[in-house]
Design a protein around this motif. Sequence first.
Motif, PDB file in Angstrom:
ATOM      1  N   ASN A   7       0.857  -1.190   0.000  1.00  0.00           N
ATOM      2  CA  ASN A   7       0.000   0.000   0.000  1.00  0.00           C
ATOM      3  C   ASN A   7       0.889   1.235   0.000  1.00  0.00           C
ATOM      4  O   ASN A   7       2.115   1.135  -0.002  1.00  0.00           O
ATOM      5  CB  ASN A   7      -0.961  -0.014   1.198  1.00  0.00           C
ATOM      6  N   SER A   8       0.277   2.394   0.036  1.00  0.00           N
ATOM      7  CA  SER A   8       1.034   3.642  -0.092  1.00  0.00           C
ATOM      8  C   SER A   8       1.839   3.968   1.166  1.00  0.00           C
ATOM      9  O   SER A   8       2.734   4.820   1.116  1.00  0.00           O
ATOM     10  CB  SER A   8       0.084   4.799  -0.394  1.00  0.00           C
ATOM     11  N   GLU A   9       1.563   3.303   2.275  1.00  0.00           N
ATOM     12  CA  GLU A   9       2.223   3.661   3.526  1.00  0.00           C
ATOM     13  C   GLU A   9       3.729   3.444   3.456  1.00  0.00           C
ATOM     14  O   GLU A   9       4.512   4.275   3.928  1.00  0.00           O
ATOM     15  CB  GLU A   9       1.631   2.859   4.691  1.00  0.00           C
ATOM     16  N   ILE A  10       4.143   2.334   2.863  1.00  0.00           N
ATOM     17  CA  ILE A  10       5.570   2.057   2.802  1.00  0.00           C
ATOM     18  C   ILE A  10       6.274   3.090   1.921  1.00  0.00           C
ATOM     19  O   ILE A  10       7.403   3.513   2.216  1.00  0.00           O
ATOM     20  CB  ILE A  10       5.830   0.615   2.306  1.00  0.00           C
ATOM     21  N   VAL A  11       5.616   3.541   0.860  1.00  0.00           N
ATOM     22  CA  VAL A  11       6.189   4.586   0.011  1.00  0.00           C
ATOM     23  C   VAL A  11       6.319   5.888   0.793  1.00  0.00           C
ATOM     24  O   VAL A  11       7.352   6.569   0.737  1.00  0.00           O
ATOM     25  CB  VAL A  11       5.332   4.793  -1.251  1.00  0.00           C
ATOM     26  N   GLN A  12       5.291   6.238   1.527  1.00  0.00           N
ATOM     27  CA  GLN A  12       5.314   7.486   2.296  1.00  0.00           C
ATOM     28  C   GLN A  12       6.437   7.487   3.329  1.00  0.00           C
ATOM     29  O   GLN A  12       7.085   8.522   3.558  1.00  0.00           O
ATOM     30  CB  GLN A  12       3.955   7.683   2.977  1.00  0.00           C
ATOM     31  N   ILE A  13       6.688   6.331   3.936  1.00  0.00           N
ATOM     32  CA  ILE A  13       7.758   6.246   4.932  1.00  0.00           C
ATOM     33  C   ILE A  13       9.118   6.363   4.255  1.00  0.00           C
ATOM     34  O   ILE A  13      10.009   7.086   4.717  1.00  0.00           O
ATOM     35  CB  ILE A  13       7.640   4.940   5.732  1.00  0.00           C
ATOM     36  N   LEU A  14       9.305   5.667   3.136  1.00  0.00           N
ATOM     37  CA  LEU A  14      10.570   5.755   2.406  1.00  0.00           C
ATOM     38  C   LEU A  14      10.821   7.167   1.887  1.00  0.00           C
ATOM     39  O   LEU A  14      11.964   7.631   1.836  1.00  0.00           O
ATOM     40  CB  LEU A  14      10.574   4.766   1.251  1.00  0.00           C
ATOM     41  N   GLN A  15       9.746   7.861   1.503  1.00  0.00           N
ATOM     42  CA  GLN A  15       9.894   9.234   1.019  1.00  0.00           C
ATOM     43  C   GLN A  15      10.398  10.175   2.112  1.00  0.00           C
ATOM     44  O   GLN A  15      10.999  11.208   1.814  1.00  0.00           O
ATOM     45  CB  GLN A  15       8.553   9.755   0.480  1.00  0.00           C
ATOM     46  N   ARG A  16      10.175   9.817   3.361  1.00  0.00           N
ATOM     47  CA  ARG A  16      10.620  10.665   4.472  1.00  0.00           C
ATOM     48  C   ARG A  16      12.136  10.673   4.632  1.00  0.00           C
ATOM     49  O   ARG A  16      12.691  11.567   5.270  1.00  0.00           O
ATOM     50  CB  ARG A  16       9.986  10.186   5.785  1.00  0.00           C
ATOM     51  N   ILE A  17      12.815   9.663   4.092  1.00  0.00           N
ATOM     52  CA  ILE A  17      14.272   9.612   4.219  1.00  0.00           C
ATOM     53  C   ILE A  17      14.873  10.738   3.375  1.00  0.00           C
ATOM     54  O   ILE A  17      14.582  10.855   2.192  1.00  0.00           O
ATOM     55  CB  ILE A  17      14.823   8.254   3.760  1.00  0.00           C
ATOM     56  N   LYS A  18      15.707  11.546   3.998  1.00  0.00           N
ATOM     57  CA  LYS A  18      16.261  12.719   3.333  1.00  0.00           C
ATOM     58  C   LYS A  18      17.791  12.643   3.283  1.00  0.00           C
ATOM     59  O   LYS A  18      18.436  12.315   4.275  1.00  0.00           O
ATOM     60  CB  LYS A  18      15.845  14.003   4.066  1.00  0.00           C
ATOM     61  N   ALA A  19      18.341  12.959   2.127  1.00  0.00           N
ATOM     62  CA  ALA A  19      19.790  13.033   1.957  1.00  0.00           C
ATOM     63  C   ALA A  19      20.070  13.957   0.779  1.00  0.00           C
ATOM     64  O   ALA A  19      19.511  13.775  -0.302  1.00  0.00           O
ATOM     65  CB  ALA A  19      20.398  11.656   1.714  1.00  0.00           C
ATOM     66  N   LYS A  20      20.936  14.937   0.993  1.00  0.00           N
ATOM     67  CA  LYS A  20      21.185  15.986  -0.005  1.00  0.00           C
ATOM     68  C   LYS A  20      21.676  15.433  -1.327  1.00  0.00           C
ATOM     69  O   LYS A  20      21.331  15.944  -2.396  1.00  0.00           O
ATOM     70  CB  LYS A  20      22.194  16.986   0.562  1.00  0.00           C
ATOM     71  N   TYR A  21      22.495  14.369  -1.266  1.00  0.00           N
ATOM     72  CA  TYR A  21      23.121  13.862  -2.485  1.00  0.00           C
ATOM     73  C   TYR A  21      22.490  12.570  -2.986  1.00  0.00           C
ATOM     74  O   TYR A  21      23.074  11.866  -3.811  1.00  0.00           O
ATOM     75  CB  TYR A  21      24.626  13.701  -2.267  1.00  0.00           C
ATOM     76  N   GLY A  22      21.290  12.268  -2.506  1.00  0.00           N
ATOM     77  CA  GLY A  22      20.529  11.193  -3.102  1.00  0.00           C
ATOM     78  C   GLY A  22      20.365   9.945  -2.253  1.00  0.00           C
ATOM     79  O   GLY A  22      21.002   9.784  -1.202  1.00  0.00           O
ATOM     80  N   LYS A  23      19.472   9.083  -2.749  1.00  0.00           N
ATOM     81  CA  LYS A  23      19.144   7.809  -2.110  1.00  0.00           C
ATOM     82  C   LYS A  23      19.259   6.718  -3.180  1.00  0.00           C
ATOM     83  O   LYS A  23      18.613   6.801  -4.228  1.00  0.00           O
ATOM     84  CB  LYS A  23      17.727   7.838  -1.537  1.00  0.00           C
ATOM     85  N   TYR A  24      20.064   5.697  -2.909  1.00  0.00           N
ATOM     86  CA  TYR A  24      20.335   4.646  -3.891  1.00  0.00           C
ATOM     87  C   TYR A  24      20.073   3.275  -3.276  1.00  0.00           C
ATOM     88  O   TYR A  24      20.185   3.087  -2.064  1.00  0.00           O
ATOM     89  CB  TYR A  24      21.782   4.746  -4.387  1.00  0.00           C
ATOM     90  N   TRP A  25      19.765   2.314  -4.140  1.00  0.00           N
ATOM     91  CA  TRP A  25      19.491   0.961  -3.650  1.00  0.00           C
ATOM     92  C   TRP A  25      19.900  -0.072  -4.682  1.00  0.00           C
ATOM     93  O   TRP A  25      20.107   0.248  -5.857  1.00  0.00           O
ATOM     94  CB  TRP A  25      18.016   0.799  -3.294  1.00  0.00           C
ATOM     95  N   ILE A  26      20.012  -1.318  -4.211  1.00  0.00           N
ATOM     96  CA  ILE A  26      20.269  -2.466  -5.074  1.00  0.00           C
ATOM     97  C   ILE A  26      19.276  -3.570  -4.724  1.00  0.00           C
ATOM     98  O   ILE A  26      18.690  -3.585  -3.632  1.00  0.00           O
ATOM     99  CB  ILE A  26      21.705  -3.002  -4.933  1.00  0.00           C
ATOM    100  N   TYR A  27      19.123  -4.515  -5.637  1.00  0.00           N
ATOM    101  CA  TYR A  27      18.275  -5.673  -5.383  1.00  0.00           C
ATOM    102  C   TYR A  27      18.961  -6.652  -4.429  1.00  0.00           C
ATOM    103  O   TYR A  27      20.164  -6.915  -4.528  1.00  0.00           O
ATOM    104  CB  TYR A  27      17.987  -6.427  -6.680  1.00  0.00           C
ATOM    105  N   GLY A  28      18.172  -7.228  -3.517  1.00  0.00           N
ATOM    106  CA  GLY A  28      18.569  -8.398  -2.767  1.00  0.00           C
ATOM    107  C   GLY A  28      17.826  -9.612  -3.284  1.00  0.00           C
ATOM    108  O   GLY A  28      16.938  -9.494  -4.146  1.00  0.00           O
ATOM    109  N   ASN A  29      18.150 -10.777  -2.772  1.00  0.00           N
ATOM    110  CA  ASN A  29      17.506 -11.989  -3.279  1.00  0.00           C
ATOM    111  C   ASN A  29      16.013 -12.027  -2.976  1.00  0.00           C
ATOM    112  O   ASN A  29      15.218 -12.530  -3.773  1.00  0.00           O
ATOM    113  CB  ASN A  29      18.197 -13.251  -2.731  1.00  0.00           C
ATOM    114  N   HIS A  30      15.598 -11.456  -1.848  1.00  0.00           N
ATOM    115  CA  HIS A  30      14.165 -11.448  -1.539  1.00  0.00           C
ATOM    116  C   HIS A  30      13.409 -10.439  -2.397  1.00  0.00           C
ATOM    117  O   HIS A  30      12.195 -10.582  -2.586  1.00  0.00           O
ATOM    118  CB  HIS A  30      13.945 -11.160  -0.058  1.00  0.00           C
ATOM    119  N   ASP A  31      14.086  -9.433  -2.914  1.00  0.00           N
ATOM    120  CA  ASP A  31      13.427  -8.476  -3.811  1.00  0.00           C
ATOM    121  C   ASP A  31      13.109  -9.130  -5.150  1.00  0.00           C
ATOM    122  O   ASP A  31      12.042  -8.910  -5.725  1.00  0.00           O
ATOM    123  CB  ASP A  31      14.333  -7.258  -4.036  1.00  0.00           C
TER     124      ASP A  31
END
Length: 286
Positions: free
Chosen positions: A105-129
């Motif tokens: 649902n949208s809640e997990i997106v809203q929580i992730l959007q709260r993370i703030k960093a001036k030079y960006g937010k990056y991620w990679i896939y894990g096996n469970h993803d």
Amino acid sequence: MNRRTFLKRSIGSLLTLLGLSGGTYYYAHDIEPGMLDVSDAELSSGKIPHVFDGFKIVQFSDTHIGYHYTIEQFSDLVSTINAQNPDLILFTGDLVDKPHTYNWNSEIVQILQRIKAKYGKYWIYGNHDHGGYGTQIVKKVMDESGFSLLQNNHTTINIDNQQIVLAGIDDVMLGEPDLQTSLNGANPDLYTILLAHEPDYADNTVHFPVDVQLSGHSHGGQVRLPFIGHLYTPLYAHKYVQGKHTFQNGKLSLFVNRGIGTTRLPYRFLCKPEIHTYTLKADPAS
């Protein structure tokens, strides 16, 4: 599995069952999984430009939301992450435990959007993803949350026309990792950080112009016993289980994050959840 490993796991499993049947069950199931270590590390190199001196990176990994780790707990974690005042955020995989059954649902997106960093937010896939047909679901959520995917590619972080390289590979277990492709076009003279979900991949990374590999996946073993250590780690997390490892070439360092959530068994014992904060230091002497 060799005889020594078999005996270690057999004895350790017996002790675990005996311990968890007593008073430690409550601690391992209800207390320690809710604790959090904020582990600080300094990344020092002559390749780090002076303008990056004091640059702060926060890594979190293996939240496994939905398996004994709630969205409310995740919200609290984000508050802790933001309290570190990071310049850069790195997530090294396994957002939810079972993407195909998770109630998105949208809640997990809203929580992730709260993370703030001036030079960006990056991620990679894990096996469970990737597992459970979650590849596109997880990507959609992370895209909407303002995270940029590094999947066999790289980017540069720029301050005043000075740069460091940030690269990422696809998941080793269920993806198609290609470090050569990830680094295509990258300047090998620049300080380079690689995100790789599985820590044992460092045995391959050591042959490339990478200074630091940041990984998760192992959960630190989740259950660790005195004199025995961890009882079990997943594939590609057998050699490097937690903490910092420096390779013989003297150029590559590996940091293995113990992760946030649990998987397979809902316990943590002598293996608290962890986020890492890395502070860059320009060191002309190194």
